[in-house]
Design an enzyme around this catalytic site. Structure first.
Site, PDB file in Angstrom:
ATOM      1  N   LYS A   1       0.639  10.751  43.460  1.00 34.62           N
ATOM      2  CA  LYS A   1       0.848  11.813  44.451  1.00 34.62           C
ATOM      3  C   LYS A   1       2.311  11.814  44.857  1.00 34.62           C
ATOM      4  CE  LYS A   1      -0.440  11.626  49.020  1.00 34.62           C
ATOM      5  NZ  LYS A   1       0.626  12.146  49.890  1.00 34.62           N
TER       6      LYS A   1
ATOM      7  N   ASP B   1       1.758  17.132  46.779  1.00 35.37           N
ATOM      8  CA  ASP B   1       1.206  17.260  48.136  1.00 35.37           C
ATOM      9  C   ASP B   1       2.250  17.894  49.059  1.00 35.37           C
ATOM     10  OD1 ASP B   1      -0.142  16.820  50.541  1.00 35.37           O
ATOM     11  OD2 ASP B   1       0.272  14.666  50.576  1.00 35.37           O
TER      12      ASP B   1
ATOM     13  N   LYS C   1       1.501  20.867  50.896  1.00 32.24           N
ATOM     14  CA  LYS C   1       0.783  21.510  52.016  1.00 32.24           C
ATOM     15  C   LYS C   1       1.381  22.856  52.422  1.00 32.24           C
ATOM     16  CE  LYS C   1      -0.669  17.102  54.127  1.00 32.24           C
ATOM     17  NZ  LYS C   1       0.138  16.116  53.394  1.00 32.24           N
TER      18      LYS C   1
ATOM     19  N   ASP D   1       2.175  29.708  54.744  1.00 33.25           N
ATOM     20  CA  ASP D   1       3.123  30.794  55.029  1.00 33.25           C
ATOM     21  C   ASP D   1       2.389  32.114  54.830  1.00 33.25           C
ATOM     22  OD1 ASP D   1       5.545  32.344  55.303  1.00 33.25           O
ATOM     23  OD2 ASP D   1       6.673  30.589  54.637  1.00 33.25           O
TER      24      ASP D   1
ATOM     25  N   THR E   1      -5.646  14.711  59.955  1.00 39.37           N
ATOM     26  CA  THR E   1      -6.339  13.619  60.661  1.00 39.37           C
ATOM     27  C   THR E   1      -5.556  13.170  61.899  1.00 39.37           C
ATOM     28  OG1 THR E   1      -5.404  12.165  58.989  1.00 39.37           O
ATOM     29  CG2 THR E   1      -7.731  12.687  58.773  1.00 39.37           C
TER      30      THR E   1
ATOM     31  N   ARG F   1      -0.062   2.414  50.611  1.00 35.13           N
ATOM     32  CA  ARG F   1       0.418   1.056  50.846  1.00 35.13           C
ATOM     33  C   ARG F   1      -0.440  -0.086  50.308  1.00 35.13           C
ATOM     34  NH1 ARG F   1       1.486   2.857  56.832  1.00 35.13           N
ATOM     35  NH2 ARG F   1      -0.267   4.138  56.132  1.00 35.13           N
TER      36      ARG F   1
HETATM   37  O1  C5P Z   1      -0.345   4.205  52.641  1.00 35.08           O
HETATM   38  P1  C5P Z   1      -1.634   4.963  52.804  1.00 35.08           P
HETATM   39  O2  C5P Z   1      -2.745   4.481  51.884  1.00 35.08           O
HETATM   40  O3  C5P Z   1      -2.071   5.055  54.257  1.00 35.08           O
HETATM   41  O4  C5P Z   1      -1.258   6.426  52.303  1.00 35.08           O
HETATM   42  C1  C5P Z   1      -2.141   7.507  52.407  1.00 35.08           C
HETATM   43  C2  C5P Z   1      -1.479   8.739  51.863  1.00 35.08           C
HETATM   44  O5  C5P Z   1      -2.348   9.848  52.097  1.00 35.08           O
HETATM   45  C3  C5P Z   1      -0.140   9.097  52.524  1.00 35.08           C
HETATM   46  O6  C5P Z   1       0.664   9.759  51.541  1.00 35.08           O
HETATM   47  C4  C5P Z   1      -0.538  10.062  53.621  1.00 35.08           C
HETATM   48  O7  C5P Z   1       0.476  10.976  53.936  1.00 35.08           O
HETATM   49  C5  C5P Z   1      -1.716  10.797  52.949  1.00 35.08           C
HETATM   50  N1  C5P Z   1      -2.668  11.408  53.883  1.00 35.08           N
HETATM   51  C6  C5P Z   1      -3.338  10.695  54.854  1.00 35.08           C
HETATM   52  N2  C5P Z   1      -4.221  11.329  55.700  1.00 35.08           N
HETATM   53  C7  C5P Z   1      -4.408  12.647  55.586  1.00 35.08           C
HETATM   54  C8  C5P Z   1      -3.738  13.388  54.617  1.00 35.08           C
HETATM   55  C9  C5P Z   1      -2.848  12.729  53.762  1.00 35.08           C
HETATM   56  O8  C5P Z   1      -3.187   9.485  54.946  1.00 35.08           O
HETATM   57  N3  C5P Z   1      -5.290  13.234  56.381  1.00 35.08           N
END
Ligand code: C5P
Length: 232
Positions: free
Chosen positions: A32, A59, A61, A64, A119, A211
């Site tokens: 992603k 990603d 998003k 517009d 979220t 992460r």
């Molecule tokens: O590091 P981590 O596993 O928390 O990363 C989750 C990824 O998913 C990040 O790129 C974050 O921006 C994305 N994301 C999220 N929650 C959402 C939409 C996207 O954590 N509702």
């Protein structure tokens, strides 16, 4: 549609991204690319990662007026990404325009999924800032249904919502779920998390993992653990 693990490459440069991807040697995980990396490096980062043989979820998003989204989606489609997204709050008409823009002359197109409510938005901020007074889970389901009506392929949602989305929009409507953590790992700033095995059980189609893989001492082992818990 096969289940897959998508690695969130939340890096601020191509150099860091390639240093990370080089760990994977012959493997080509689905990646992603989010706003941070795209705004740092531009479309060349998409072309380079694609040329290395990875599938890409871009990603960005989009949100517009329909005409702008349609034209922007046409550009992203030519970048040959595999999946991209937009905000369902842009309305059904905007989502329909996005599909039109994304569809290539030969009729193919990348998957298009919608963000419902972020979220980070809770009931209180939705009511006070956005003046939306329905229950947030109903808003999420309504936006998911709008995305299905517009012809989109699925939504990004919390793993906890995946079952309900499938019940409302059909089993074939994709759920792409971030917020995944190992049972023995740090949850960091995510509030509602699930293990890859739980995400599989509740029917997520794709998990997006950042992460727990990118910050792991052994990212390849962490990725393989996700794959074996979620896909096998
Ligand atoms: O590091 P981590 O596993 O928390 O990363 C989750 C990824 O998913 C990040 O790129 C974050 O921006 C994305 N994301 C999220 N929650 C959402 C939409 C996207 O954590 N509702």
């Amino acid at each position: 549609m096969g289940k897959d693990v998508i690695i969130a490459c939340d890096f601020d440069s191509a150099e860091k991204t390639f240093a990370f991807l080089d760990n994977f040697k012959g493997k080509k995980p689905y990646v992603k690319i989010g706003m941070e990396l795209y705004y740092a490096e531009g479309p060349s980062i998409v072309r380079e990662i694609k040329a290395r043989g990875h599938k890409i979820f871009l990603d960005l998003k989009l949100h517009d007026i329909p005409n702008t989204v349609k034209k922007s989606m046409a550009v992203l489609s030519r970048l040959d990404v595999d999946m991209c997204n937009l905000h369902a709050s842009g309305t059904v008409r905007m989502m329909e325009a996005a599909i039109e823009g994304l569809t290539r002359p030969d009729g193919t197109r990348p998957l298009l999924i919608a963000v419902t409510q972020l979220t980070s938005t809770d009931q209180e901020s939705m009511e006070n800032d956005l003046l939306i007074h329905e229950r947030i889970d109903e808003v999420v389901m309504h936006y998911a249904a709008n995305a299905a009506k517009a012809g989109l392929d699925g939504v990004v949602c919390s793993p906890l919502e995946a079952e309900k989305v499938h019940a409302r929009c059909g089993a074939g409507f994709l759920t792409v779920t971030p917020g995944v953590r190992f049972a023995d790992g740090d949850i960091g700033d995510q509030k509602r998390v699930m293990t890859p095995a739980e995400a599989k059980r509740i029917g997520s189609d794709y998990i997006v993992v950042g992460r727990p893989i990118t910050a792991a001492a052994d990212p390849v082992a962490a990725y393989e653990r996700c794959v074996s818990e979620f896909c096998d």
